[in-house]
Scaffold this motif. Structure first.
Motif, mmCIF file in Angstrom:
data_model
loop_
_atom_site.group_PDB
_atom_site.id
_atom_site.type_symbol
_atom_site.label_atom_id
_atom_site.label_comp_id
_atom_site.label_asym_id
_atom_site.label_seq_id
_atom_site.Cartn_x
_atom_site.Cartn_y
_atom_site.Cartn_z
ATOM 1 N N CYS A 116 3.650 10.702 10.834
ATOM 2 C CA CYS A 116 3.314 10.942 9.222
ATOM 3 C C CYS A 116 1.738 11.370 9.554
ATOM 4 N N LEU A 117 0.987 10.673 10.165
ATOM 5 C CA LEU A 117 -0.503 10.960 10.373
ATOM 6 C C LEU A 117 -0.746 12.192 11.085
ATOM 7 N N TYR B 284 -5.851 12.258 1.175
ATOM 8 C CA TYR B 284 -6.826 11.428 1.895
ATOM 9 C C TYR B 284 -6.628 9.934 1.824
ATOM 10 N N ALA B 285 -6.347 9.506 0.584
ATOM 11 C CA ALA B 285 -6.138 8.048 0.518
ATOM 12 C C ALA B 285 -4.948 7.672 1.528
ATOM 13 N N THR B 286 -3.920 8.655 1.641
ATOM 14 C CA THR B 286 -2.676 8.337 2.654
ATOM 15 C C THR B 286 -3.113 8.263 3.876
ATOM 16 N N LEU B 287 -4.247 9.073 4.221
ATOM 17 C CA LEU B 287 -4.855 9.344 5.819
ATOM 18 C C LEU B 287 -5.472 7.853 5.744
ATOM 19 N N GLY C 78 0.682 -1.221 -0.113
ATOM 20 C CA GLY C 78 0.009 0.141 -0.170
ATOM 21 C C GLY C 78 0.858 1.444 0.035
ATOM 22 N N ALA C 79 1.821 1.259 0.836
ATOM 23 C CA ALA C 79 2.704 2.554 0.748
ATOM 24 C C ALA C 79 3.391 2.595 -0.491
ATOM 25 N N LEU D 254 -2.869 5.074 6.407
ATOM 26 C CA LEU D 254 -2.191 5.149 7.706
ATOM 27 C C LEU D 254 -3.090 4.757 8.826
ATOM 28 N N ILE D 255 -4.265 5.155 8.816
ATOM 29 C CA ILE D 255 -5.316 4.855 10.212
ATOM 30 C C ILE D 255 -5.515 3.383 9.991
#
Length: 370
Positions: free
Chosen positions: A306-307, A354-357, A158-159, A360-361
């Motif tokens: 990062c978050l 927002y996809a990264t948020l 994913g990252a 990460l969550i």
């Protein structure tokens, strides 16, 4: 045997990248989505139409290259998944997607379907597929798998997908360098237009104060956090300290290079570095100063930081408007010769943070501390 086992633990990032790329092709092909109408002819009539009399080298190149990555990614995913005849799958998928897009363009007044475009798209997909197949035959993909197993943790797909998409988002002009995700103003305007003349318009939350441009210190912080976020994400999947240092250099270099490329495409090659103002330079320096001590954090600590950085970045960025001058730049991309690349970069730039948020969550929720 241990290396082979480590390689097998890594899921291929090719499939999610192919899906994202296909979705962006759909957007770029059907943009601006307005004024659909029927001409009373078959949407497949273009297949037997005479060849177009007027074309440019830019059109030929963009159509041929646009589907190349799709063919490459599908073939790569098929090879990694041990599917039968991955080349045929990739070429067939590129042809069918292009056929669907060209036929739908017959209902859009601003787009013209073309049999030449269909041929070039299919050829681009075939070239991309052959490139992936050739790399596999030469052993390059196996070497990449070994490299990935040595450098990255198994749950890194994913990252890696998000890091691969980050430079694409940087290609679309941003009001603040490295400031991806500034969407609030457009979302509010879009919702207001959509809900116009309906009772639901009164339910739309409206900010009481007028948005003010970012002051230099806020711009500096946005630039710093925009550069820091991908560095921290890379840290969260890299195995050792020296490799984190290499990723830091790579991420910052890619950020600078693609932002300069975006400026060159928007304003001309002479202005490729015009965005590098004093607040931006200080922001990049601050990003480096924050990224260096973060090298020693645990992977979970990097993800948590990062978050936090991403949340602050989006909060500051979306409290400012885009300037009228910047709006003219967007029109150059959205209505000019960049229309074919508009969807490939615009939506990535808007949605990447927002996809990264979300990633990460979900990552923080499922990982064990460590």
């Amino acid at each position: 045997m241990a290396e082979a086992g480590a390689v097998s633990e890594h899921k291929s990032a090719a499939w999610p990248l192919a899906q994202v790329y296909a979705a962006l092709i759909v957007y770029a092909s059907l943009y601006p989505f307005g004024e659909w109408r029927t001409q009373g002819i078959s949407p497949f009539a273009f297949l037997l139409a005479p060849l177009p009399r007027y074309w440019t080298g830019f059109d030929v190149l963009s159509n041929a290259l646009g589907y190349g990555p799709l063919g490459f990614l599908i073939t790569l995913g098929g090879l990694r998944s041990r599917l039968a005849r991955p080349l045929l799958l990739a070429v067939g998928a590129a042809f069918c997607l292009s056929l669907a897009m060209e036929s739908l363009q017959s209902y859009l007044p601003s787009r013209v379907p073309s049999n030449v475009d269909l041929f070039l798209n299919a050829m681009g997909g075939a070239v991309g597929a052959m490139a992936a197949w050739a790399l596999e035959r030469l052993g390059a993909l196996d070497r990449w798998s070994l490299f990935r197993a040595r450098w990255f943790v198994p749950e890194s797909r994913g990252a890696l997908v998000l890091l691969a998409l980050w430079p694409v988002g940087l290609l679309f002009p941003a009001a603040v360098p490295l400031g991806l995700g500034q969407v609030m103003e457009r979302v509010e305007e879009g919702l207001a237009d959509w809900l116009a003349d309906t009772p639901l318009l009164d339910w739309l939350p409206v900010r009481d104060v007028e948005l003010q441009p970012l002051i230099p210190s806020a711009e500096l912080l946005c630039v710093a956090l925009g550069a820091l976020v991908p560095c921290l994400m890379a840290y969260s999947i890299v195995r050792s300290l020296p490799r984190r240092v290499a990723m830091l250099v790579l991420v910052l270099g890619v950020g600078l290079g693609f932002t300069a490329l975006s400026a060159a495409l928007s304003y001309g090659p002479a202005h490729a570095w015009s965005w590098l103002s004093l607040p931006v330079q200080l922001g990049l320096l601050l990003a480096l100063l924050l990224a260096l001590p973060s090298l020693w954090l645990t992977r979970r600590g990097c993800a948590a930081l990062c978050l936090l950085a991403l949340g602050i970045h989006l909060s500051i960025l979306n409290q400012s408007p885009t300037s009228a001058y910047f709006a003219q730049t967007l029109q150059t991309w959205e209505q000019g010769r960049f229309i074919r690349f508009n969807g490939l970069a615009q939506w990535v730039g808007w949605l990447w943070p927002y996809a990264t948020l979300v990633y990460l969550i979900s990552w923080m929720a499922r990982r064990e501390p460590g």
